[in-house]
Design a protein around this motif. Sequence first.
Motif, PDB file in Angstrom:
ATOM      1  N   SER A  91       0.798  -1.249   0.000  1.00  0.00           N
ATOM      2  CA  SER A  91       0.000   0.000   0.000  1.00  0.00           C
ATOM      3  C   SER A  91       0.821   1.284   0.000  1.00  0.00           C
ATOM      4  O   SER A  91       0.261   2.366   0.144  1.00  0.00           O
ATOM      5  CB  SER A  91      -0.952   0.081   1.203  1.00  0.00           C
ATOM      6  OG  SER A  91      -1.767  -1.026   1.242  1.00  0.00           O
ATOM      7  N   PHE A  92       2.137   1.202  -0.106  1.00  0.00           N
ATOM      8  CA  PHE A  92       2.929   2.437  -0.031  1.00  0.00           C
ATOM      9  C   PHE A  92       2.514   3.410  -1.130  1.00  0.00           C
ATOM     10  O   PHE A  92       2.258   4.591  -0.892  1.00  0.00           O
ATOM     11  CB  PHE A  92       4.430   2.123  -0.124  1.00  0.00           C
ATOM     12  CG  PHE A  92       5.291   3.225   0.435  1.00  0.00           C
ATOM     13  CD1 PHE A  92       5.649   3.240   1.771  1.00  0.00           C
ATOM     14  CD2 PHE A  92       5.722   4.278  -0.366  1.00  0.00           C
ATOM     15  CE1 PHE A  92       6.425   4.266   2.303  1.00  0.00           C
ATOM     16  CE2 PHE A  92       6.492   5.305   0.151  1.00  0.00           C
ATOM     17  CZ  PHE A  92       6.848   5.292   1.494  1.00  0.00           C
ATOM     18  N   GLU A  93       2.427   2.875  -2.356  1.00  0.00           N
ATOM     19  CA  GLU A  93       2.082   3.767  -3.471  1.00  0.00           C
ATOM     20  C   GLU A  93       0.677   4.347  -3.308  1.00  0.00           C
ATOM     21  O   GLU A  93       0.451   5.541  -3.524  1.00  0.00           O
ATOM     22  CB  GLU A  93       2.203   3.018  -4.804  1.00  0.00           C
ATOM     23  CG  GLU A  93       2.044   3.952  -5.966  1.00  0.00           C
ATOM     24  CD  GLU A  93       1.890   3.239  -7.293  1.00  0.00           C
ATOM     25  OE1 GLU A  93       0.909   2.474  -7.465  1.00  0.00           O
ATOM     26  OE2 GLU A  93       2.759   3.441  -8.165  1.00  0.00           O
ATOM     27  N   LYS A  94      -0.255   3.484  -2.898  1.00  0.00           N
ATOM     28  CA  LYS A  94      -1.644   3.939  -2.728  1.00  0.00           C
ATOM     29  C   LYS A  94      -1.712   5.080  -1.705  1.00  0.00           C
ATOM     30  O   LYS A  94      -2.370   6.104  -1.913  1.00  0.00           O
ATOM     31  CB  LYS A  94      -2.486   2.741  -2.263  1.00  0.00           C
ATOM     32  CG  LYS A  94      -3.966   2.967  -2.312  1.00  0.00           C
ATOM     33  CD  LYS A  94      -4.724   1.728  -1.901  1.00  0.00           C
ATOM     34  CE  LYS A  94      -5.259   1.957  -0.510  1.00  0.00           C
ATOM     35  NZ  LYS A  94      -5.464   0.782   0.290  1.00  0.00           N
ATOM     36  N   ARG A  95      -1.018   4.911  -0.609  1.00  0.00           N
ATOM     37  CA  ARG A  95      -1.032   5.930   0.444  1.00  0.00           C
ATOM     38  C   ARG A  95      -0.329   7.213  -0.018  1.00  0.00           C
ATOM     39  O   ARG A  95      -0.710   8.319   0.366  1.00  0.00           O
ATOM     40  CB  ARG A  95      -0.345   5.390   1.694  1.00  0.00           C
ATOM     41  CG  ARG A  95      -1.113   4.243   2.339  1.00  0.00           C
ATOM     42  CD  ARG A  95      -0.245   3.511   3.345  1.00  0.00           C
ATOM     43  NE  ARG A  95      -0.962   2.431   4.003  1.00  0.00           N
ATOM     44  CZ  ARG A  95      -0.378   1.528   4.778  1.00  0.00           C
ATOM     45  NH1 ARG A  95       0.920   1.556   4.983  1.00  0.00           N
ATOM     46  NH2 ARG A  95      -1.098   0.572   5.348  1.00  0.00           N
ATOM     47  N   THR A  96       0.719   7.043  -0.834  1.00  0.00           N
ATOM     48  CA  THR A  96       1.429   8.215  -1.362  1.00  0.00           C
ATOM     49  C   THR A  96       0.489   9.011  -2.269  1.00  0.00           C
ATOM     50  O   THR A  96       0.377  10.235  -2.159  1.00  0.00           O
ATOM     51  CB  THR A  96       2.677   7.755  -2.145  1.00  0.00           C
ATOM     52  OG1 THR A  96       3.493   6.989  -1.271  1.00  0.00           O
ATOM     53  CG2 THR A  96       3.477   8.920  -2.680  1.00  0.00           C
ATOM     54  N   TYR A  97      -0.201   8.292  -3.162  1.00  0.00           N
ATOM     55  CA  TYR A  97      -1.164   8.964  -4.049  1.00  0.00           C
ATOM     56  C   TYR A  97      -2.245   9.676  -3.242  1.00  0.00           C
ATOM     57  O   TYR A  97      -2.680  10.780  -3.582  1.00  0.00           O
ATOM     58  CB  TYR A  97      -1.846   7.941  -4.967  1.00  0.00           C
ATOM     59  CG  TYR A  97      -1.187   7.810  -6.317  1.00  0.00           C
ATOM     60  CD1 TYR A  97      -0.921   8.931  -7.108  1.00  0.00           C
ATOM     61  CD2 TYR A  97      -0.864   6.556  -6.841  1.00  0.00           C
ATOM     62  CE1 TYR A  97      -0.337   8.809  -8.352  1.00  0.00           C
ATOM     63  CE2 TYR A  97      -0.266   6.423  -8.085  1.00  0.00           C
ATOM     64  CZ  TYR A  97      -0.004   7.556  -8.834  1.00  0.00           C
ATOM     65  OH  TYR A  97       0.577   7.439 -10.062  1.00  0.00           O
ATOM     66  N   GLN A  98      -2.709   9.016  -2.182  1.00  0.00           N
ATOM     67  CA  GLN A  98      -3.754   9.610  -1.346  1.00  0.00           C
ATOM     68  C   GLN A  98      -3.301  10.989  -0.841  1.00  0.00           C
ATOM     69  O   GLN A  98      -4.033  11.971  -0.926  1.00  0.00           O
ATOM     70  CB  GLN A  98      -4.043   8.655  -0.170  1.00  0.00           C
ATOM     71  CG  GLN A  98      -4.967   9.207   0.883  1.00  0.00           C
ATOM     72  CD  GLN A  98      -6.363   9.501   0.354  1.00  0.00           C
ATOM     73  OE1 GLN A  98      -6.891   8.735  -0.448  1.00  0.00           O
ATOM     74  NE2 GLN A  98      -6.928  10.619   0.774  1.00  0.00           N
ATOM     75  N   ALA A  99      -2.048  11.043  -0.367  1.00  0.00           N
ATOM     76  CA  ALA A  99      -1.534  12.312   0.157  1.00  0.00           C
ATOM     77  C   ALA A  99      -1.431  13.342  -0.967  1.00  0.00           C
ATOM     78  O   ALA A  99      -1.815  14.504  -0.795  1.00  0.00           O
ATOM     79  CB  ALA A  99      -0.174  12.093   0.807  1.00  0.00           C
ATOM     80  N   ILE A 100      -0.927  12.907  -2.135  1.00  0.00           N
ATOM     81  CA  ILE A 100      -0.781  13.867  -3.245  1.00  0.00           C
ATOM     82  C   ILE A 100      -2.155  14.415  -3.625  1.00  0.00           C
ATOM     83  O   ILE A 100      -2.330  15.610  -3.864  1.00  0.00           O
ATOM     84  CB  ILE A 100      -0.091  13.222  -4.467  1.00  0.00           C
ATOM     85  CG1 ILE A 100       1.271  12.638  -4.068  1.00  0.00           C
ATOM     86  CG2 ILE A 100       0.078  14.228  -5.606  1.00  0.00           C
ATOM     87  CD1 ILE A 100       1.959  11.851  -5.167  1.00  0.00           C
ATOM     88  N   SER A 101      -3.154  13.530  -3.665  1.00  0.00           N
ATOM     89  CA  SER A 101      -4.471  14.004  -4.100  1.00  0.00           C
ATOM     90  C   SER A 101      -5.073  14.962  -3.062  1.00  0.00           C
ATOM     91  O   SER A 101      -5.781  15.901  -3.413  1.00  0.00           O
ATOM     92  CB  SER A 101      -5.410  12.838  -4.409  1.00  0.00           C
ATOM     93  OG  SER A 101      -5.743  12.193  -3.225  1.00  0.00           O
ATOM     94  N   GLU A 102      -4.763  14.745  -1.787  1.00  0.00           N
ATOM     95  CA  GLU A 102      -5.253  15.709  -0.785  1.00  0.00           C
ATOM     96  C   GLU A 102      -4.599  17.076  -0.974  1.00  0.00           C
ATOM     97  O   GLU A 102      -5.206  18.115  -0.735  1.00  0.00           O
ATOM     98  CB  GLU A 102      -4.928  15.210   0.629  1.00  0.00           C
ATOM     99  CG  GLU A 102      -5.861  14.113   1.096  1.00  0.00           C
ATOM    100  CD  GLU A 102      -5.343  13.412   2.337  1.00  0.00           C
ATOM    101  OE1 GLU A 102      -4.683  14.050   3.171  1.00  0.00           O
ATOM    102  OE2 GLU A 102      -5.592  12.193   2.461  1.00  0.00           O
ATOM    103  N   LEU A 103      -3.334  17.056  -1.422  1.00  0.00           N
ATOM    104  CA  LEU A 103      -2.619  18.324  -1.586  1.00  0.00           C
ATOM    105  C   LEU A 103      -2.928  18.994  -2.925  1.00  0.00           C
ATOM    106  O   LEU A 103      -2.666  20.179  -3.101  1.00  0.00           O
ATOM    107  CB  LEU A 103      -1.106  18.074  -1.464  1.00  0.00           C
ATOM    108  CG  LEU A 103      -0.658  17.690  -0.044  1.00  0.00           C
ATOM    109  CD1 LEU A 103       0.737  17.096  -0.050  1.00  0.00           C
ATOM    110  CD2 LEU A 103      -0.702  18.914   0.871  1.00  0.00           C
ATOM    111  N   MET A 104      -3.449  18.202  -3.873  1.00  0.00           N
ATOM    112  CA  MET A 104      -3.765  18.775  -5.179  1.00  0.00           C
ATOM    113  C   MET A 104      -5.216  18.417  -5.541  1.00  0.00           C
ATOM    114  O   MET A 104      -5.471  17.712  -6.524  1.00  0.00           O
ATOM    115  CB  MET A 104      -2.779  18.234  -6.232  1.00  0.00           C
ATOM    116  CG  MET A 104      -1.332  18.570  -5.891  1.00  0.00           C
ATOM    117  SD  MET A 104      -0.127  17.892  -7.053  1.00  0.00           S
ATOM    118  CE  MET A 104      -0.496  18.791  -8.538  1.00  0.00           C
TER     119      MET A 104
END
Length: 480
Positions: free
Chosen positions: A427-440
């Motif tokens: 899930s590392f990538e999934k969680r990373t994307y989650q953070a990026i989408s919250e910031l953008m």
Amino acid sequence: MPAPPEATTIKDINGSPEQEAYMKCLIEQLTITPDKLSRICEHFKGEMTKGLNKEGHTLAMIPSYVEGRLTGEEKGNFLALDLGGTNLRVVLVTLEGQGKFKTVSTKARISDTLKTGPMRDLCDYIADCIDTFLTEQGLEDQETELPLGYTFSFPVLQSKINRGTLLTWTKGFSCTGAVGKDPVILLQDALLKKHLPVKVTALVNDTVGTLLSNAYNKPDTIAGLILGTGSNGAYIEQMDKIGKWQGGKTAFPEMIINMEFGAFDNERVVLPLTRYDNKLDRESINPHSQIFEKLISGMYLGEIVRNVLTDMMDRELLFQRSEGFDAKTASKEISVQWGFETSYMSNIEDDSTSNLSRTKEVLDTNLSIQNASETDCRIIKRVCELVGTRAARLAGCAIAAIVQHCGVNEKGADIGIDGSLYEFYPSFEKRTYQAISELMPEYPDITKVVRLGLARDGSGVGAALCACVAARMEDIKSKA
Ligand code: GLC
């Protein structure tokens, strides 16, 4: 609208009131809320600008001397050497053009003695490995010197594409006689002593190599990241934004910057550090440095989890089931620094059995803990989730900061990533994307705009590409 951060319910721990209370507090400390994430991201962007304008800032923002972009048509035979992770690698790279390449390589483990002994010994050892590899490949009697791209993944202040000064060691290395010196000269001396037909023509950070290898067949690549033993990023910057540049006129208007973002917030302005992180930092060989890296990377995550678990053991909140059992003496392994590896976290997070039998197995096999109850296992799994999620969200924050700093055009941005955490941690990538989408949040499908992808052999192929760019730049200069 992005989904909320992963649920951190404590209902399913099903523990005693004391365990529940401890976990509640832990969740508060380790969860990075969207608000907090956005504050960290803003601070990160500010630090990028500072580092671009003046030497000596926490984000070193080091110009790599790699100018311009790849065409995809780079060709030739190059040696690459990769030093900076767990293994030393020597690679023979054949660049075939059109983004294609072939590699043959060999790997050797670097002992702790070599990592912490005299630099001269390490260089002699590297030269021996290169010697053996050349013999195996039938290249020992080359008439012309083979160009070598040296991936040296530490903070180096570069002064040319194949010259630089080591600023400090990171990731558990501490060889004497290296800080303040040029790693290329030290290696070239060792190669000369052995009369090897090899010339170090490029000095490359692994993030720069990762960017280049990704760009070889993805021309919209803007950044390369390592999320492995250590963490760092490189991206393509406009020359006119590098206020501190004193290297004179360049042939191209862009240059790759090695950010050395592992050091982000060493001054502890914005990162929500816990006492578990502080303990790790204090006991590390480089206290007060690489603070961001210590929250994100494979070298450290297991140790943070260990700090939580041992604290819970000391408070008699873990492994208390069987009578007469004393967890503190039963498992020596868990009491030893670095005794809980990040790979155990991966296996535990991957455990989808209903009774957490795989988690039990990890504890038994690696830590000689046989009496873990299901509640203990649920707690441990949750601790791993919390520490792993925080790491991925912080990595996402760094990526969003880079993308926002560079600006997004209609083509979107490719980001090449290498490293064991990104590749293997569940899930590392999934969680990373989650953070990026919250910031953008302005992008409904962030995966189309910021395209994360595993970069292929950044430190091998990337170093070869860098050696190729070095030759191209030499050529341009000689004709100028
Ligand atoms: C450490 C090094 C950096 C490297 C990173 C990933 O942060 O200082 O140069 O890129 O690890 O290997």
